[in-house]
Design a protein around this motif. Structure first.
Motif, mmCIF file in Angstrom:
data_model
loop_
_atom_site.group_PDB
_atom_site.id
_atom_site.type_symbol
_atom_site.label_atom_id
_atom_site.label_comp_id
_atom_site.label_asym_id
_atom_site.label_seq_id
_atom_site.Cartn_x
_atom_site.Cartn_y
_atom_site.Cartn_z
ATOM 1 N N VAL A 439 0.774 -1.091 -0.216
ATOM 2 C CA VAL A 439 0.065 0.017 0.098
ATOM 3 C C VAL A 439 0.854 1.235 -0.024
ATOM 4 C CG1 VAL A 439 -1.786 1.311 1.343
ATOM 5 C CG2 VAL A 439 -1.865 -1.321 1.172
ATOM 6 N N GLY A 440 0.669 2.138 -0.777
ATOM 7 C CA GLY A 440 1.392 3.291 -1.231
ATOM 8 C C GLY A 440 2.404 3.563 -2.382
ATOM 9 N N ASN A 441 2.915 2.270 -2.683
ATOM 10 C CA ASN A 441 4.000 2.398 -3.778
ATOM 11 C C ASN A 441 3.330 2.268 -5.333
ATOM 12 O OD1 ASN A 441 3.125 -0.234 -4.402
ATOM 13 N ND2 ASN A 441 4.980 -1.157 -3.931
ATOM 14 N N HIS A 442 2.055 2.120 -5.475
ATOM 15 C CA HIS A 442 1.323 2.161 -6.455
ATOM 16 C C HIS A 442 1.508 0.962 -7.641
ATOM 17 C CE1 HIS A 442 -1.111 5.745 -5.741
ATOM 18 N NE2 HIS A 442 -0.049 6.244 -4.994
ATOM 19 N N GLU A 443 2.404 0.118 -7.525
ATOM 20 C CA GLU A 443 2.878 -0.889 -8.229
ATOM 21 C C GLU A 443 1.675 -1.593 -8.718
ATOM 22 O OE1 GLU A 443 5.500 -1.516 -9.865
ATOM 23 O OE2 GLU A 443 7.016 -0.434 -8.874
ATOM 24 N N ASP A 444 1.507 -1.831 -9.921
ATOM 25 C CA ASP A 444 0.232 -2.745 -10.501
ATOM 26 C C ASP A 444 0.488 -3.831 -10.978
ATOM 27 O OD1 ASP A 444 1.749 -2.242 -12.943
ATOM 28 O OD2 ASP A 444 0.283 -0.569 -13.428
ATOM 29 N N GLY A 445 1.821 -4.461 -11.207
ATOM 30 C CA GLY A 445 2.068 -5.610 -11.315
ATOM 31 C C GLY A 445 1.859 -6.034 -12.824
ATOM 32 N N TYR A 446 1.605 -5.013 -13.841
ATOM 33 C CA TYR A 446 1.319 -5.295 -15.273
ATOM 34 C C TYR A 446 2.206 -6.245 -15.913
ATOM 35 C CZ TYR A 446 -1.287 -4.243 -19.360
ATOM 36 O OH TYR A 446 -2.241 -4.334 -20.498
ATOM 37 N N LEU A 447 3.561 -5.903 -15.652
ATOM 38 C CA LEU A 447 4.645 -6.583 -16.529
ATOM 39 C C LEU A 447 4.617 -8.078 -16.032
ATOM 40 C CD1 LEU A 447 7.368 -3.910 -17.133
ATOM 41 C CD2 LEU A 447 5.753 -5.221 -18.865
ATOM 42 N N VAL A 448 4.288 -8.600 -14.587
ATOM 43 C CA VAL A 448 4.108 -9.664 -14.120
ATOM 44 C C VAL A 448 3.230 -10.522 -14.873
ATOM 45 C CG1 VAL A 448 3.586 -11.057 -11.967
ATOM 46 C CG2 VAL A 448 4.908 -8.657 -11.775
ATOM 47 N N GLY A 449 2.035 -9.922 -15.002
ATOM 48 C CA GLY A 449 1.109 -10.467 -15.852
ATOM 49 C C GLY A 449 1.578 -10.869 -17.227
ATOM 50 N N VAL A 450 2.119 -9.714 -18.033
ATOM 51 C CA VAL A 450 2.227 -10.152 -19.422
ATOM 52 C C VAL A 450 3.231 -11.172 -19.394
ATOM 53 C CG1 VAL A 450 3.496 -8.994 -21.322
ATOM 54 C CG2 VAL A 450 1.606 -7.918 -19.948
ATOM 55 N N ASN A 451 4.384 -11.092 -18.710
ATOM 56 C CA ASN A 451 5.559 -12.062 -18.805
ATOM 57 C C ASN A 451 5.081 -13.574 -18.216
ATOM 58 O OD1 ASN A 451 7.632 -10.401 -19.112
ATOM 59 N ND2 ASN A 451 7.933 -9.870 -16.968
ATOM 60 N N ASN A 452 4.125 -13.771 -17.241
ATOM 61 C CA ASN A 452 3.462 -15.077 -17.154
ATOM 62 C C ASN A 452 2.538 -15.610 -17.990
ATOM 63 O OD1 ASN A 452 4.513 -15.761 -14.518
ATOM 64 N ND2 ASN A 452 3.536 -14.244 -13.395
ATOM 65 N N LEU A 453 1.671 -14.594 -18.832
ATOM 66 C CA LEU A 453 1.140 -14.924 -19.982
ATOM 67 C C LEU A 453 2.117 -15.537 -21.170
ATOM 68 C CD1 LEU A 453 -1.408 -12.062 -20.192
ATOM 69 C CD2 LEU A 453 -1.974 -14.423 -20.335
ATOM 70 N N LEU A 454 3.189 -14.712 -21.360
ATOM 71 C CA LEU A 454 4.141 -15.230 -22.405
ATOM 72 C C LEU A 454 4.472 -16.870 -21.796
ATOM 73 C CD1 LEU A 454 6.386 -12.499 -23.354
ATOM 74 C CD2 LEU A 454 5.211 -14.186 -25.040
ATOM 75 N N SER A 455 4.991 -16.734 -20.876
ATOM 76 C CA SER A 455 5.689 -18.203 -20.286
ATOM 77 C C SER A 455 4.712 -19.206 -20.304
ATOM 78 C CB SER A 455 6.327 -17.976 -18.919
ATOM 79 O OG SER A 455 6.623 -19.145 -18.473
ATOM 80 N N ILE A 456 3.513 -19.062 -20.025
ATOM 81 C CA ILE A 456 2.491 -20.173 -20.188
ATOM 82 C C ILE A 456 2.131 -20.482 -21.509
ATOM 83 C CG2 ILE A 456 0.126 -20.816 -19.628
ATOM 84 C CD1 ILE A 456 0.498 -19.095 -17.044
ATOM 85 N N PHE A 457 2.091 -19.629 -22.461
ATOM 86 C CA PHE A 457 1.686 -19.592 -23.938
ATOM 87 C C PHE A 457 2.933 -20.666 -24.595
ATOM 88 C CE2 PHE A 457 -1.746 -16.740 -24.054
ATOM 89 C CZ PHE A 457 -2.754 -17.512 -24.773
ATOM 90 N N LYS A 458 4.224 -20.157 -24.358
ATOM 91 C CA LYS A 458 5.276 -21.095 -24.526
ATOM 92 C C LYS A 458 5.436 -22.472 -24.259
ATOM 93 C CE LYS A 458 8.420 -17.181 -25.103
ATOM 94 N NZ LYS A 458 9.768 -16.516 -24.639
ATOM 95 N N GLN A 459 4.911 -22.737 -23.012
ATOM 96 C CA GLN A 459 4.762 -23.917 -22.369
ATOM 97 C C GLN A 459 3.715 -24.785 -23.229
ATOM 98 O OE1 GLN A 459 3.745 -24.141 -18.112
ATOM 99 N NE2 GLN A 459 2.566 -26.079 -18.439
ATOM 100 N N VAL A 460 2.638 -24.040 -23.635
ATOM 101 C CA VAL A 460 1.317 -24.829 -24.056
ATOM 102 C C VAL A 460 2.062 -25.229 -25.622
ATOM 103 C CG1 VAL A 460 -0.917 -24.551 -25.235
ATOM 104 C CG2 VAL A 460 -0.230 -23.681 -22.931
ATOM 105 N N GLN A 461 2.679 -24.228 -26.206
ATOM 106 C CA GLN A 461 3.274 -24.531 -27.552
ATOM 107 C C GLN A 461 4.347 -25.703 -27.384
ATOM 108 O OE1 GLN A 461 6.020 -21.614 -29.229
ATOM 109 N NE2 GLN A 461 5.089 -21.779 -31.376
ATOM 110 N N GLN A 462 5.154 -25.733 -26.601
ATOM 111 C CA GLN A 462 5.979 -26.687 -26.639
ATOM 112 C C GLN A 462 5.517 -27.998 -26.379
ATOM 113 O OE1 GLN A 462 8.724 -25.479 -23.488
ATOM 114 N NE2 GLN A 462 9.608 -23.822 -24.518
ATOM 115 N N GLN A 463 4.374 -28.085 -25.457
ATOM 116 C CA GLN A 463 3.642 -29.143 -25.086
ATOM 117 C C GLN A 463 2.916 -29.881 -26.326
ATOM 118 O OE1 GLN A 463 1.075 -28.301 -21.807
ATOM 119 N NE2 GLN A 463 2.888 -28.872 -20.357
ATOM 120 N N HIS A 464 2.308 -28.804 -27.252
ATOM 121 C CA HIS A 464 1.701 -29.302 -28.368
ATOM 122 C C HIS A 464 2.797 -29.814 -29.583
ATOM 123 C CE1 HIS A 464 -1.059 -28.797 -31.700
ATOM 124 N NE2 HIS A 464 -0.272 -28.269 -32.432
ATOM 125 N N GLN A 465 4.087 -29.140 -29.740
ATOM 126 C CA GLN A 465 4.844 -29.682 -30.665
ATOM 127 C C GLN A 465 5.495 -31.083 -30.079
ATOM 128 O OE1 GLN A 465 8.007 -26.539 -30.264
ATOM 129 N NE2 GLN A 465 6.849 -25.273 -31.847
#
Length: 473
Positions: A439-465
């Motif tokens: 509380v007070g630092n105003h961090e929103d964690g937006y890039l945390v979400g984008v990085n995890n989205l990328l990581s999970i989609f890559k995981q799904v792609q690898q499993q599909h391959q």
């Protein structure tokens, strides 16, 4: 009966001044008599004019369809008819039933002539269906989805069949007229996966939607139109005031270029509430029965014994708890809703928290569309790189915003949407959108979400391959 009228260029002398329906019937009579070897003549109510009645009409394929107009009763005034003196009106009957008031049973002669007129086997007749070609226009097509383009084989088959009624032949001819498709404007699939119902409506222009005005969001869109993030957000087309006085933002319809799209809304960030909202809720905390009911619907063990006894929870307590039951707090995003191409939709992701649960949802979302995953990965990488150099992103706390994933059989794309809670950072404060929020630092964690989205989609792609390799071996 309702008619749709479009002008077609013709050769020869134009018709007398009359309304569109009468002109068309007169044209039919002229052609019928010409085929029978007689002289062309006008209906009994036509004005006398040697110049206007002595020359039979000669028809030519429609050269333009941009002058199509609607006319419920075809009661055009004389001036309007005069303006079309050198154009013969092509008539589309909007009532495709088997009954036609102007071909009544007591008018056998007119029916007989119409049947003769329509019986064209060698394209030497005057109202043969022209060949059509597919249009590249995004708003209309020369070939409808309900019909197949004509071919010599299909035409020969048609001629060998028993002769249908004159009306059925006319209806077939009218359906083939090229200007007819100008009325078949593209209809966009209406999808709202999240947010308050009633916030959206169809836009005044094709390819746009209206979203209820939020001044804060309007300021964000105005700034985004000048930022490097512009290609990754809906185009802002201005302020719009409806007839009832309601004010809206006019935005690009992101589904406009897709056919039977699959859509997923992911809320990005480690929290979906502003710090100001939390502070105001703590100022005057009061028990909320509605939030207690929502809590026990998801997890009956979530409230404390005291909350169970009082049958209520405070808003700050509910707001913090809500983020912890989904992947928001752990992965920096959560799935708000998914809609498949067949119309199936689900918003049951409130407790989808584990990484493997999210991966399973992504696999189901992209099943049957192997091209979508690599395109999503490429687009997410581009979004992340652009966010890192964006002045807008550097100066704002992005809360409650989503990434909208859309794909169909051939394409896939991702956009940033929803900026109603996005606010400018206090003067002198900087955030990196990736640090842990307190509380007070105003961090929103937006890039945390984008990085995890990328990581999970890559995981799904690898499993599909890997699955494809195993099947091929």
């Amino acid at each position: 009966m309702s008619f749709s009228v479009s002008s077609a260029l013709v050769e020869g002398v134009g018709p007398p001044k009359r309304n569109a329906a009468a002109c068309y019937v007169a044209q039919l009579r002229a052609f019928a008599q010409r085929r029978a070897g007689g002289a062309a003549s006008w209906p009994d109510d036509a004005p006398d004019s040697d110049d206007e009645t002595s020359t039979p009409w000669r028809s030519q394929r429609c050269a333009s369809s941009d002058s199509a107009v609607d006319c419920d009763e075809c009661e055009d005034d004389v001036d309007a008819a005069a303006a079309r003196a050198w154009r013969t009106p092509s008539v589309v009957v909007s009532d495709f039933s088997d009954e036609t008031p102007w071909l009544a049973d007591d008018d056998d002669e007119r029916s007989r002539r119409l049947s003769q007129l329509s019986d064209c086997s060698s394209c030497g007749g005057s109202l043969c269906a022209p060949q059509r070609k597919t249009s590249d226009c995004s708003t209309c097509s020369s070939v409808s989805g309900d019909e197949e383009p004509s071919s010599p084989t299909s035409d020969a088959t048609f001629n060998r069949q028993s002769k249908p009624s004159g009306w059925r032949k006319l209806r077939s001819i009218v359906q083939w007229t090229p200007f007819f498709q100008t009325y078949k404007k593209k209809r966009y699939l209406w999808i709202q996966l999240a947010g308050h119902q009633g916030n959206f409506k169809a836009g005044p222009e094709q390819g746009t939607i209206l979203k209820k005005l939020c001044p804060k969001e309007e300021l964000c869109f105005q700034a985004l139109m000048r930022d490097v993030l512009r290609p990754y957000v809906p185009e802002y087309k201005g302020h719009f005031t409806a007839d009832d006085g309601e004010q809206y933002l006019q935005l690009q319809d992101l589904l406009g270029d897709f056919t039977s799209p699959c859509v997923m809304d992911c809320k990005i960030g480690v929290r979906t509430y502003l710090e100001d909202e939390l502070a105001k809720a703590k100022e005057k905390p009061k028990l909320r029965r509605d939030m207690y009911d929502k809590m026990i619907q998801i997890d009956s063990q979530a409230p404390t014994d005291e909350e169970h006894r009082l049958k209520g929870v405070t808003k700050p307590r509910y707001m913090v708890w809500r983020e912890t039951i989904s992947s928001t707090a752990t992965l920096g995003f959560r799935i708000e809703g998914i809609r498949q191409a067949d119309g199936r939709s689900s918003k049951d992701f409130k407790t989808t928290k584990a990484r493997e649960q999210v991966a399973d949802a992504f696999r189901e979302f992209t099943a049957g569309y192997p091209h979508a995953i690599p395109k999503y990965i490429q687009r997410l990488k581009a979004i992340r790189a652009t966010l890192e150099v964006s002045e807008f992103f550097a100066g704002h706390e992005v809360i409650g915003s989503s990434l909208l994933f859309v794909h169909d059989a051939t394409n896939a794309n991702v956009w940033l949407i929803d900026f109603a809670k996005t606010t400018r950072l206090p003067s002198g404060l900087a955030i990196d959108h990736a640090s842990r929020w307190v509380v007070g630092n105003h961090e929103d964690g937006y890039l945390v979400g984008v990085n995890n989205l990328l990581s999970i989609f890559k995981q799904v792609q690898q499993q599909h391959q890997q699955q494809q390799q195993q099947q091929s071996s």
